[in-house]
Write an enzyme that holds these catalytic residues in place. Structure first.
Site, PDB file in Angstrom:
ATOM      1  N   ASP A  50      -6.385  65.007 129.934  1.00 61.27           N
ATOM      2  CA  ASP A  50      -6.904  65.845 128.858  1.00 61.27           C
ATOM      3  C   ASP A  50      -6.627  67.310 129.194  1.00 61.27           C
ATOM      4  OD1 ASP A  50      -8.930  65.959 126.406  1.00 61.27           O
ATOM      5  OD2 ASP A  50      -9.503  67.531 127.818  1.00 61.27           O
ATOM      6  N   ASP A  76      -5.788  66.147 122.196  1.00 62.46           N
ATOM      7  CA  ASP A  76      -5.082  66.652 123.380  1.00 62.46           C
ATOM      8  C   ASP A  76      -5.244  65.705 124.566  1.00 62.46           C
ATOM      9  OD1 ASP A  76      -7.805  67.208 123.467  1.00 62.46           O
ATOM     10  OD2 ASP A  76      -7.553  68.921 124.790  1.00 62.46           O
TER      11      ASP A  76
END
Length: 254
Positions: A83, A126
């Site tokens: 992440d 993301d």
């Protein structure tokens, strides 16, 4: 079709044969074109448009296949969840186009940092997932550290330093895809809590596997003990002097 091999002109029979072959040839060409288009559309449907990696649905399918293979062949499987740290600030400060460009560069970095047969996907937003068949914890950690070391290259001149947090886990016998993702995700949360830009490993599955193995040993011992509880023992021996010995021996099975 140009000239006849034997010379001369084409007659009616030749023209009928040509039309027949042309009809079959056209059908074959149309089928080939359709197959190519179907393959192109299938590939497009499996790839994330921004990063060029697999999308979520394709990842789910491939992960199920690899988990089934690992269980079937008693192999190892590592799962990484990565992440980007503070990615929201990129979208807020530079716009979503810059954010998409950054995600594209990150996808390229991840793809170039793993083995050719590893499975890379955009998990959503993301977040990225890497599935590593036949990989133990040491190999997975080395891969994750390699990604982190290369991550600063993803930033362009307008962005501040870019970092990433990664959580990973390795499979245990009879694991399922959901459990693997859950453990890797838990490790990711630990990486975020630890200050970000780090790799964390979830060994919960290993501990569970050890507990299962211990329970299996205990069950085996209980089964062996139960098997030794004999209802009676028949001794055939004319010598009564050995009776005490037989009684002592049989007493072990009471």
């Amino acid at each position: 079709i140009t000239d006849k091999r034997a010379g001369g002109s084409f007659d009616k029979i030749d023209r009928i044969a040509m039309r027949t072959l042309g009809s079959f040839g056209g059908t074959v060409l149309a089928a080939a074109s359709s197959s190519a288009e179907i393959a192109r559309l299938a590939e497009a449907a499996s790839v994330d448009a921004v990063t060029g990696l697999l999308n979520r649905s394709s990842l789910d399918s491939r992960l199920r296949q690899e988990v089934a293979r690992a269980n079937r062949e008693h192999g190892k499987l590592a799962v990484l969840i990565a992440d980007l740290d503070d990615f929201k600030n990129v979208n807020d400060n530079y716009g979503h186009q810059s954010g998409d460009a950054l995600l594209s560069r990150v996808g390229s970095i991840i793809r170039s940092s793993v083995r050719t047969f590893d499975i890379c996907a955009r998990y959503g937003g993301d977040e990225f997932v890497v599935v590593m068949p036949n990989a133990d914890e040491a190999s997975a950690v080395a891969c994750a550290e390699r990604i982190l070391a290369t991550m600063p290259k993803a930033a362009d001149g307008g962005h501040t330093a870019i970092s990433m947090s990664i959580g990973l886990t390795t499979s245990m016998p009879n694991d399922d895809p959901g459990e693997l993702i859950r453990r890797a995700d838990q490790a990711l949360y630990e990486a975020k809590f630890s200050g970000k830009n780090v790799v964390r490993v979830n060994r919960e599955g290993e501990a569970l596997g050890s507990a299962r193995r211990a329970e299996s040993v205990r069950a085996g011992v209980r089964a062996s003990t139960a098997a030794l509880r004999l209802s009676y023992v028949l001794v055939a021996d004319r010598d009564l002097q050995r009776r005490a010995f037989y009684q002592q021996l049989c007493g072990r099975f009471r």
